[in-house]
Design a protein around this motif. Structure first.
Motif, short mmCIF file in Angstrom:
data_model
loop_
_atom_site.label_atom_id
_atom_site.label_comp_id
_atom_site.label_asym_id
_atom_site.label_seq_id
_atom_site.Cartn_x
_atom_site.Cartn_y
_atom_site.Cartn_z
N LYS A 98 -44.67 0.87 -20.19
CA LYS A 98 -45.94 1.00 -19.46
C LYS A 98 -47.20 0.98 -20.45
CE LYS A 98 -44.99 2.48 -14.72
NZ LYS A 98 -45.25 3.58 -14.04
N HIS A 99 -48.28 0.84 -20.53
CA HIS A 99 -49.46 0.98 -21.19
C HIS A 99 -49.92 2.53 -21.53
CE1 HIS A 99 -50.16 -3.26 -22.20
NE2 HIS A 99 -49.64 -3.43 -20.94
N ASP A 100 -50.01 3.06 -22.34
CA ASP A 100 -50.62 4.44 -22.47
C ASP A 100 -52.14 4.19 -22.11
OD1 ASP A 100 -50.00 7.37 -23.11
OD2 ASP A 100 -51.77 6.82 -24.38
N THR A 101 -52.66 5.26 -21.78
CA THR A 101 -54.38 5.08 -21.38
C THR A 101 -55.11 5.74 -22.33
OG1 THR A 101 -54.08 7.06 -20.23
CG2 THR A 101 -53.83 5.27 -18.76
N LYS A 102 -54.45 6.46 -23.36
CA LYS A 102 -55.21 7.16 -24.24
C LYS A 102 -55.17 6.84 -25.72
CE LYS A 102 -54.89 11.64 -21.99
NZ LYS A 102 -54.67 13.23 -21.82
N GLU A 103 -54.09 5.86 -26.19
CA GLU A 103 -53.76 5.26 -27.27
C GLU A 103 -53.21 4.08 -27.16
OE1 GLU A 103 -51.46 8.00 -29.87
OE2 GLU A 103 -50.31 8.62 -28.15
N ARG A 104 -53.38 3.11 -28.35
CA ARG A 104 -52.55 1.92 -28.12
C ARG A 104 -51.05 2.25 -28.46
NH1 ARG A 104 -54.96 -2.79 -28.34
NH2 ARG A 104 -56.73 -1.88 -29.55
N MET A 105 -50.38 2.26 -27.40
CA MET A 105 -49.07 2.67 -27.36
C MET A 105 -48.15 2.38 -26.10
SD MET A 105 -46.76 5.35 -25.95
CE MET A 105 -47.59 6.93 -25.97
N TYR A 155 -44.93 3.17 -23.70
CA TYR A 155 -43.73 4.03 -23.53
C TYR A 155 -43.15 3.90 -22.28
CZ TYR A 155 -46.40 5.94 -19.40
OH TYR A 155 -47.02 5.97 -18.06
N PRO A 171 -40.84 4.90 -19.04
CA PRO A 171 -40.98 6.20 -18.17
C PRO A 171 -39.62 6.44 -18.03
CG PRO A 171 -41.68 4.19 -16.86
CD PRO A 171 -41.48 3.99 -18.54
N HIS A 173 -41.48 5.83 -27.08
CA HIS A 173 -42.88 5.43 -27.58
C HIS A 173 -42.57 4.26 -28.54
CE1 HIS A 173 -44.73 9.33 -26.32
NE2 HIS A 173 -43.91 8.88 -25.46
N TYR A 194 -45.57 1.89 -30.82
CA TYR A 194 -46.69 1.78 -31.64
C TYR A 194 -46.71 0.64 -32.22
CZ TYR A 194 -47.63 6.71 -30.61
OH TYR A 194 -47.68 8.00 -29.99
#
Length: 282
Positions: free
Chosen positions: A132-139, A141, A143, A148, A150
């Protein structure tokens, strides 16, 4: 070089704001980029979101934010039906070496590097579950297991080997790019970038070098690399032992014989021209 897009400013901060009607769409497929050629093929145009309004449901909901240049934002649309944009076509990304405007060529190839990373991070490499796409950084992850991921950069060196007024120029083996280049290679795990210079020079032309002088770096999204440019001096014998699995040729050229690559987009070409002008760091 291709990243030199002033007065435009590249913003790679991860701020996944929603697109607007004028935002650009970048789409890729197997080494090609979706775009339109204008002015006899010298200029490129990327599609905008407004061109798909009324054609795709959830148009402004299904996207991946890439970056901005000035206030223009660029996005990927996963699974885009490109038949909805008949005025555009897929062109080989190598075309971005020669077309303009420069900041759009840079956007096109930088987006391709990000596209490749996203394309290979759809599933977790540990447990195989969807990422899944993280919402705060280009990462990305997982679940399921918590892994993680990058964006990956591959460091590499560009090496100008000099001996007085001579420099080694080479050509790659088995590549479409047939112009002269400098010795180059990727860094390996556990070595410094300076050790990479010594190893690659020995492996490709069988020489020892000394007096390494760092010149400058370049992001080179055509191969997903971050390039580190060095000038260095020959240390010892000048007889070349060429690795023909990597190079089709390599030989010494006099300063007056150096011919550039025909454009100013690459660190390699800039270093060659700096040497030809006698302005290399000493």
């Amino acid at each position: 070089m291709i990243q030199d897009i002033a007065p435009h400013i590249y913003h790679n901060e991860y701020k996944p704001v929603p697109p607007d009607r004028n935002s650009y769409i970048l789409t890729y497929d197997k080494g090609t980029v979706f775009m339109k050629l204008e002015n006899n093929g010298s200029d490129i145009v990327f599609p905008r979101f407004q061109e798909l309004e009324g054609k795709i449901s959830g148009l402004y909901e299904n996207y991946i934010y890439l970056f901005s240049i000035d206030k223009e934002r660029f996005y990927l649309i996963p699974g885009l039906d490109t038949s909805l944009l008949p005025d555009y076509s897929f062109q080989n990304t190598s075309l971005l070496r020669t077309v303009g405007p420069r900041y759009h060529a840079f956007a096109g190839i930088t987006g391709h590097q990000l596209y490749q990373w996203y394309s290979t991070r759809r599933f977790c490499g540990c447990c195989g579950q969807p990422m899944k796409h993280d919402t705060k950084e280009r990462m990305m992850y997982c679940p399921s297991c918590g892994r993680h991921e990058y964006p990956v950069l591959m460091p590499a060196v560009i090496v100008a080997i000099t001996n007085g007024d001579k420099i080694i120029l080479s050509k790659y083996e088995g590549r479409n790019f047939k112009k002269y280049a400098l010795i180059a290679g990727f860094a390996e795990i556990g070595e410094t970038i300076e050790e990479t210079v010594h190893r690659e020079v020995m492996e490709e032309v069988g020489l020892k070098v000394k007096n390494l002088r760092y010149y400058k770096s370049q992001p080179w999204s055509f191969t997903g690399t971050l390039l580190f440019g060095f000038f260095c001096d020959l240390d010892g014998e000048d007889t070349l032992t060429v690795d023909h699995e990597e190079l089709s040729m390599a030989q010494w050229f006099d300063r007056s014989e150096v011919v550039g690559q025909g454009n100013d987009i690459s660190l390699t070409n800039e270093m060659m021209m700096v040497f030809a002008a006698g302005k290399e760091p000493r």
